[in-house]
Each structure stands twice: as structure tokens, then as C-alpha cells.
Design a protein around this motif. Structure first.
Motif, PDB file in Angstrom:
ATOM      1  N   MET A   1      17.042  -7.430  18.383  1.00 38.70           N
ATOM      2  CA  MET A   1      15.648  -7.635  18.121  1.00 38.70           C
ATOM      3  C   MET A   1      15.358  -8.293  16.915  1.00 38.70           C
ATOM      4  N   LEU A   2      14.630  -9.390  16.754  1.00 38.65           N
ATOM      5  CA  LEU A   2      14.136 -10.070  15.323  1.00 38.65           C
ATOM      6  C   LEU A   2      12.804  -9.481  15.280  1.00 38.65           C
ATOM      7  N   PHE A   3      12.437  -9.019  14.011  1.00 41.73           N
ATOM      8  CA  PHE A   3      10.974  -8.660  13.801  1.00 41.73           C
ATOM      9  C   PHE A   3      10.490  -9.825  12.772  1.00 41.73           C
ATOM     10  N   VAL A   4       9.515 -10.409  13.346  1.00 40.63           N
ATOM     11  CA  VAL A   4       8.722 -11.395  12.529  1.00 40.63           C
ATOM     12  C   VAL A   4       7.347 -10.807  12.179  1.00 40.63           C
ATOM     13  N   ILE A   5       7.280 -10.542  10.839  1.00 37.17           N
ATOM     14  CA  ILE A   5       6.011  -9.758  10.337  1.00 37.17           C
ATOM     15  C   ILE A   5       5.136 -10.534   9.353  1.00 37.17           C
ATOM     16  N   LYS A   6       3.843 -10.454   9.623  1.00 42.57           N
ATOM     17  CA  LYS A   6       2.851 -11.121   9.056  1.00 42.57           C
ATOM     18  C   LYS A   6       2.038  -9.993   8.153  1.00 42.57           C
ATOM     19  N   VAL A   7       1.925  -9.956   7.004  1.00 39.14           N
ATOM     20  CA  VAL A   7       1.102  -9.066   6.317  1.00 39.14           C
ATOM     21  C   VAL A   7       0.029  -9.830   5.415  1.00 39.14           C
ATOM     22  N   GLY A   8      -1.232  -9.198   5.512  1.00 33.98           N
ATOM     23  CA  GLY A   8      -2.369 -10.001   4.938  1.00 33.98           C
ATOM     24  C   GLY A   8      -3.287  -9.060   4.534  1.00 33.98           C
ATOM     25  N   GLY A   9      -4.550  -9.618   4.642  1.00 34.61           N
ATOM     26  CA  GLY A   9      -5.618  -8.820   4.570  1.00 34.61           C
ATOM     27  C   GLY A   9      -5.904  -7.970   3.172  1.00 34.61           C
ATOM     28  N   ASN A  10      -6.406  -6.749   3.016  1.00 32.49           N
ATOM     29  CA  ASN A  10      -6.553  -6.287   1.812  1.00 32.49           C
ATOM     30  C   ASN A  10      -5.160  -5.592   1.304  1.00 32.49           C
ATOM     31  N   VAL A  11      -4.063  -5.594   2.333  1.00 34.16           N
ATOM     32  CA  VAL A  11      -3.041  -4.968   1.967  1.00 34.16           C
ATOM     33  C   VAL A  11      -2.224  -5.690   0.713  1.00 34.16           C
ATOM     34  N   ILE A  12      -2.072  -7.024   0.533  1.00 37.66           N
ATOM     35  CA  ILE A  12      -1.577  -7.473  -0.825  1.00 37.66           C
ATOM     36  C   ILE A  12      -2.614  -7.172  -1.954  1.00 37.66           C
ATOM     37  N   ASP A  13      -3.783  -6.919  -1.797  1.00 35.77           N
ATOM     38  CA  ASP A  13      -4.539  -6.616  -3.116  1.00 35.77           C
ATOM     39  C   ASP A  13      -4.638  -5.211  -3.445  1.00 35.77           C
ATOM     40  N   ASN A  14      -3.888  -4.283  -2.561  1.00 32.80           N
ATOM     41  CA  ASN A  14      -3.867  -2.948  -2.689  1.00 32.80           C
ATOM     42  C   ASN A  14      -2.396  -2.408  -3.094  1.00 32.80           C
ATOM     43  N   PRO A  15      -2.258  -2.359  -4.428  1.00 35.72           N
ATOM     44  CA  PRO A  15      -0.695  -2.118  -4.989  1.00 35.72           C
ATOM     45  C   PRO A  15      -0.028  -0.890  -4.247  1.00 35.72           C
ATOM     46  N   ALA A  16      -0.856   0.386  -4.074  1.00 35.67           N
ATOM     47  CA  ALA A  16      -0.267   1.664  -3.529  1.00 35.67           C
ATOM     48  C   ALA A  16       0.153   1.122  -2.015  1.00 35.67           C
ATOM     49  N   LEU A  17      -0.840   0.582  -1.224  1.00 37.69           N
ATOM     50  CA  LEU A  17      -0.615   0.241   0.020  1.00 37.69           C
ATOM     51  C   LEU A  17       0.431  -0.875   0.208  1.00 37.69           C
ATOM     52  N   LEU A  18       0.665  -1.507  -0.588  1.00 39.74           N
ATOM     53  CA  LEU A  18       1.571  -2.968  -0.698  1.00 39.74           C
ATOM     54  C   LEU A  18       2.955  -2.254  -0.708  1.00 39.74           C
ATOM     55  N   GLN A  19       3.010  -1.278  -1.704  1.00 38.07           N
ATOM     56  CA  GLN A  19       4.257  -0.596  -2.301  1.00 38.07           C
ATOM     57  C   GLN A  19       4.679   0.005  -0.886  1.00 38.07           C
ATOM     58  N   SER A  20       3.944   0.915  -0.367  1.00 35.24           N
ATOM     59  CA  SER A  20       4.263   1.924   0.929  1.00 35.24           C
ATOM     60  C   SER A  20       4.769   0.645   2.028  1.00 35.24           C
ATOM     61  N   PHE A  21       4.084  -0.122   2.381  1.00 31.40           N
ATOM     62  CA  PHE A  21       4.452  -1.318   3.278  1.00 31.40           C
ATOM     63  C   PHE A  21       5.751  -1.793   2.904  1.00 31.40           C
ATOM     64  N   LEU A  22       5.990  -2.432   1.790  1.00 34.44           N
ATOM     65  CA  LEU A  22       7.223  -3.018   1.486  1.00 34.44           C
ATOM     66  C   LEU A  22       8.537  -2.087   1.618  1.00 34.44           C
ATOM     67  N   GLU A  23       8.537  -0.793   1.174  1.00 37.17           N
ATOM     68  CA  GLU A  23       9.258   0.287   1.430  1.00 37.17           C
ATOM     69  C   GLU A  23       9.447   0.574   2.806  1.00 37.17           C
ATOM     70  N   ASP A  24       8.520   0.237   3.641  1.00 35.26           N
ATOM     71  CA  ASP A  24       8.789   0.564   5.109  1.00 35.26           C
ATOM     72  C   ASP A  24       9.471  -0.631   5.673  1.00 35.26           C
ATOM     73  N   PHE A  25       8.963  -1.820   5.087  1.00 34.14           N
ATOM     74  CA  PHE A  25       9.601  -3.117   5.784  1.00 34.14           C
ATOM     75  C   PHE A  25      10.930  -3.209   5.367  1.00 34.14           C
ATOM     76  N   ALA A  26      11.486  -2.701   4.211  1.00 33.45           N
ATOM     77  CA  ALA A  26      12.971  -2.722   3.583  1.00 33.45           C
ATOM     78  C   ALA A  26      13.664  -1.918   4.537  1.00 33.45           C
ATOM     79  N   ALA A  27      13.168  -0.663   5.255  1.00 32.11           N
ATOM     80  CA  ALA A  27      13.883   0.335   5.830  1.00 32.11           C
ATOM     81  C   ALA A  27      14.335  -0.273   7.427  1.00 32.11           C
TER      82      ALA A  27
END
Length: 260
Positions: A1-27
Motif C-alpha cells: 500500500m502506498l499512502f499519499v497524504i496531504k496536510v494543510g489547513g491550520n495544521v501547518i500553522d500550529n507548531p505542536a499539532l504539526l510536530q505530532s503529525f510529522l512524528e506520526d507520519f514518519a512512523a
């Protein structure tokens, strides 16, 4: 399975939410691609430079000054910050625009009732996914800014949702693809004021009913149109959900709205 993931909205502007997302994405195990937005940051930098942002129907009008700003902000500032943050959490990311390796050639949107300026429209059949496959096979994770090019030297501003859908469609000839749109809501909402009013499943007939009832916000409509375009063009699954649910949405459990 290939995951194609788009992130946007207020996630990019929220450092804590973005960091958490990137950690989950990396995993996420296996091949994956990230596509990001960054419109609010581009607006802020443009304001600092004295370049006013203009929108029609939620779409940015991209004049000559604005294409310079979005190229700098999307392709430089936001993209490289995301790549650096992913490297820090063990994801070997590589920053991309559609011009890099000629992966996403596009055409400048024709002027009709509205002149959108330097905005790119994509023909999915023209995408060059060979370089992406080579990167994925080498263990690299492409991270795409919402920029394409016209093959004549001009960069073009292109909707990140559309880029995600187009990449998912083009790569579905080579992989089983799940396209995931991540933002700050739990999914497509029946009531925009109620974050828990998630519609768990939408097909074409349900979509038609929702449009008739006028319960969908303008911001979600492009995501749904891109989602249906992807499903009808070979993508196996499309999910729209909260960035915090990306890990569960890549391990079998569905949280959010499934498009089928």
C-alpha cells in the motif's frame, strides 16, 4: 500500500499539532508521499512584503508578484522546514515541487470569467512518476509543495488537494493507493459548528443529497471533488480526517470520512 497524504489547513500553522503529525507520519511503514499547503504563511509573508492577497471563490489570484511569494514560501520556507523536521524524526524526506524531475508539468489556467494568473491546471496523464518510483524504491519520502511548472520556465501555483489527487491517480497504476486528506477537523461534518458531526461514509448519491441540503462548507467541496475524481480513476480509497488520526488511518482503523 502506498499512502499519499496531504496536510494543510491550520495544521501547518500550529507548531505542536504539526510536530505530532510529522512524528506520526514518519512512523508510517512502507512507501509514502506528503503534499503540503501553506496559504496562511504565504499571506503573512506577502503582507510583510506589501503584496496583498486576493481571492475569488476561495482561490488565490496569482499575479506576477504573488507567484514569486508563493514559490519562495511554499517551495522554500515551508517545504524545507517540513523536510528538516521529518529528518529529525527519522524520515528520510526529499523536498519537491512539480518542476523537480518534471514530475508534474501543468498548463497555465486559461482566462475565462476570471483571470487566476499564474495558476496551474494538471492533466494527470502527463505526470512523470518514474522518478517518484525510483525515490520510493530507494527509501526516500517525497514532500511536495503546491507548485507545478509549465515546461517553459514558469512556475505555477497549484491547489495542494489537486496535486495529491493527481499523484494518487497516476501512481495507482503501480501501487495500491490510499489517499488521505489531513486537516484540523475530524472529517466531513454534517454541521460545521459541531466537530463531532462526522459523516463516516460518502458515496456519490449521499454527496448529491448533502449538496442539495447545503450542509457542506465551501472549503470541503474541492476535497470531495478531488476525492471522487481519484476513486473514479483507480485510487482504492480516499479518507478525509483529522491530522491526529493519520496513524490509525494508515494501520487499518478508519477515523474520519471514507469516500467510496
Amino acid at each position: 500500500m502506498l499512502f499519499v497524504i496531504k496536510v494543510g489547513g491550520n495544521v501547518i500553522d500550529n507548531p505542536a499539532l504539526l510536530q505530532s503529525f510529522l512524528e506520526d507520519f514518519a512512523a508510517i511503514k512502507g512507501p509514502k508521499i506528503l503534499i503540503h499547503g501553506g496559504g496562511k504563511i504565504a499571506t503573512r509573508i506577502g503582507d510583510q512584503l506589501g503584496i496583498e492577497s486576493n481571492y475569488v471563490n476561495g482561490r488565490r489570484i496569482t499575479d506576477a508578484a504573488t507567484i514569486d511569494v508563493v514559490t519562495m514560501v511554499y517551495g522554500g520556507l515551508v517545504n524545507k522546514q517540513l523536510v528538516a523536521k521529518l529528518q529529525a524524526v527519522g524520515c528520510n524526506a526529499i523536498g519537491m515541487t512539480g518542476a523537480d524531475a518534471n514530475v508534474i508539468p501543468a498548463v497555465k489556467r486559461p482566462v475565462k470569467e476570471i483571470d487566476y494568473g499564474f495558476v496551474g491546471d494538471i492533466n494527470t496523464a502527463n505526470l512523470n512518476v518514474g522518478p517518484l518510483k525510483a525515490m520510493l524504491d530507494a527509501g526516500l519520502t517525497p514532500v511536495f509543495a503546491p507548485l507545478t511548472h509549465d515546461t517553459h520556465g514558469q512556475m505555477l501555483n497549484t491547489n495542494a488537494d489537486t496535486i495529491a489527487s493527481s499523484l494518487a491517480i497516476a501512481l495507482s497504476a503501480h501501487y495500491e493507493v490510499r489517499l488521505i486528506y489531513c486537516f484540523e477537523k475530524k472529517g466531513v461534518l454534517r454541521d460545521a459548528q459541531d466537530d463531532n458531526a462526522v459523516i463516516n461514509l460518502i458515496n456519490r448519491s449521499i454527496y448529491a443529497e448533502l449538496l442539495e441540503q447545503k450542509v457542506l462548507t465551501d472549503g470541503i467541496l474541492p476535497k470531495l471533488e478531488n476525492a471522487f475524481s481519484a476513486i473514479e480513476s483507480g485510487v482504492k480509497e480516499v479518507l478525509i480526517g483529522h491530522a491526529a488520526d493519520v496513524r490509525s488511518n494508515t494501520t487499518g482503523t478508519v477515523a474520519g470520512t471514507l469516500i467510496c
